[in-house]
Design an enzyme around this catalytic site. Structure first.
Site, PDB file in Angstrom:
ATOM      1  N   LEU A 111      29.936 -18.091 -18.000  1.00 39.18           N
ATOM      2  CA  LEU A 111      28.843 -17.188 -17.602  1.00 39.18           C
ATOM      3  C   LEU A 111      29.038 -16.691 -16.174  1.00 39.18           C
ATOM      4  O   LEU A 111      29.392 -17.463 -15.294  1.00 39.18           O
ATOM      5  CB  LEU A 111      27.505 -17.957 -17.687  1.00 39.18           C
ATOM      6  CG  LEU A 111      26.266 -17.187 -17.211  1.00 39.18           C
ATOM      7  CD1 LEU A 111      25.855 -16.128 -18.231  1.00 39.18           C
ATOM      8  CD2 LEU A 111      25.096 -18.143 -16.961  1.00 39.18           C
ATOM      9  N   HIS A 133       7.516 -21.291  -5.761  1.00 44.48           N
ATOM     10  CA  HIS A 133       8.947 -20.957  -5.742  1.00 44.48           C
ATOM     11  C   HIS A 133       9.777 -22.188  -6.112  1.00 44.48           C
ATOM     12  O   HIS A 133      10.748 -22.095  -6.848  1.00 44.48           O
ATOM     13  CB  HIS A 133       9.366 -20.426  -4.371  1.00 44.48           C
ATOM     14  CG  HIS A 133       8.649 -19.161  -3.978  1.00 44.48           C
ATOM     15  ND1 HIS A 133       8.457 -18.113  -4.853  1.00 44.48           N
ATOM     16  CD2 HIS A 133       8.059 -18.779  -2.810  1.00 44.48           C
ATOM     17  CE1 HIS A 133       7.797 -17.142  -4.234  1.00 44.48           C
ATOM     18  NE2 HIS A 133       7.537 -17.520  -3.000  1.00 44.48           N
ATOM     19  N   ASP A 165       8.785 -13.270 -11.780  1.00 45.39           N
ATOM     20  CA  ASP A 165       7.530 -13.009 -11.057  1.00 45.39           C
ATOM     21  C   ASP A 165       6.439 -13.992 -11.474  1.00 45.39           C
ATOM     22  O   ASP A 165       6.419 -14.464 -12.616  1.00 45.39           O
ATOM     23  CB  ASP A 165       7.088 -11.561 -11.342  1.00 45.39           C
ATOM     24  CG  ASP A 165       6.051 -11.080 -10.346  1.00 45.39           C
ATOM     25  OD1 ASP A 165       5.909 -11.706  -9.274  1.00 45.39           O
ATOM     26  OD2 ASP A 165       5.374 -10.081 -10.641  1.00 45.39           O
TER      27      ASP A 165
END
Ligand code: FPP
Length: 241
Positions: free
Chosen positions: A123, A29, A12
């Protein structure tokens, strides 16, 4: 130092980061991609098993159409550009969320990234797009209800394990560490069931400014916490993670 098996992040503060610089929100973004790369590399290097990133929530559809369109374009662009490197790094990528709500082109891109990296054993990167914890609970209930109606499953056979399996994260371990940047102390409809016993870490840093020092702080705080899962301190023997 004890490392979390599963880290979940609400990224955020992109919009506020951009506003502070008098830039359009989408610039925030775009700037947020740098820490995305960083946390993927660092989690991979530190032996985290699963990293779940909240990229777009069911509520984010209510944003101005222009921002939504640009974000979707950004996802397409980034996934196309990064898939080779992720594949080379032995990272498997999965997506959770309401895919049917996405443009066909993005749905295809998501499926191809998943199949391209499916055999990787490093991962596991999970990207939540058009995801909401309440949506997830409803789709799990619908799956189980269909199985009951078909006679395959009895209502009384539904237990916590079966419900958890029907959720989007399926057989993955619950997040051990939840990180939210941007200063808000909220879960905002992310992984509602799975976060039941997660350690919560909130940072005031806007996501584009999230760096290795901020990640270190979160991991150090996690390592210092005693995880009791409802039992008492005295009952905890050794390392319960
Ligand atoms: C929240 O900040 C952030 C988003 C809704 C988008 C996050 C997406 C990225 C960082 C791109 C990641 C891409 C991939 C493929 C993982 P906000 O806009 O709510 O910020 P604000 O609260 O300051 O307005």
């Amino acid at each position: 130092m004890r490392v979390p098996r599963h880290v979940a992040i609400v990224m955020d503060g992109n919009g506020r980061w951009a506003a502070k610089r008098k830039l359009p929100r989408v610039a925030g973004h775009r700037a947020g991609l740098k820490p995305v790369r960083l946390v993927i590399q660092e989690c991979s290097r530190r032996g985290v098993e699963v990293l779940t990133l909240f990229a777009f929530s069911t509520e984010n559809w209510r944003r101005p159409a222009q921002e939504v369109g640009l974000l979707m374009k950004l996802f397409l662009e980034v996934l196309g550009r990064e898939v080779d490197e992720l594949a080379q790094q032995n990272i498997s990528v999965g997506f959770i969320g309401d895919r049917a709500a996405l443009a066909p082109e993005l749905q295809e891109c998501i499926s191809s990234v998943e199949s391209r990296t499916a055999g990787n054993t490093g991962l596991k990167l999970v990207i939540a797009v058009a995801y909401g914890g309440r949506w997830d609970a409803v789709q799990a209930v619908q799956q189980l209800a269909r199985r009951c109606v078909s006679g395959e499953l009895g209502v009384d056979a539904i237990d916590e394990a079966l419900f958890a399996q029907a959720l989007s994260l399926g057989g993955l371990p619950d997040p051990d560490l939840f990180i939210r940047t941007g200063g808000e102390r909220r879960v905002s409809n992310f992984l509602l069931w799975n976060l039941a016993y997660s350690e919560l870490w909130f940072s005031d840093v806007y996501w584009p400014d999230f760096d290795v020092g901020a990640l270190d702080q979160a991991f150090e705080a996690f390592a210092a916490r005693e995880r009791r899962f409802g039992v008492t301190s005295r009952q905890i023997v050794g390392d319960v993670c």
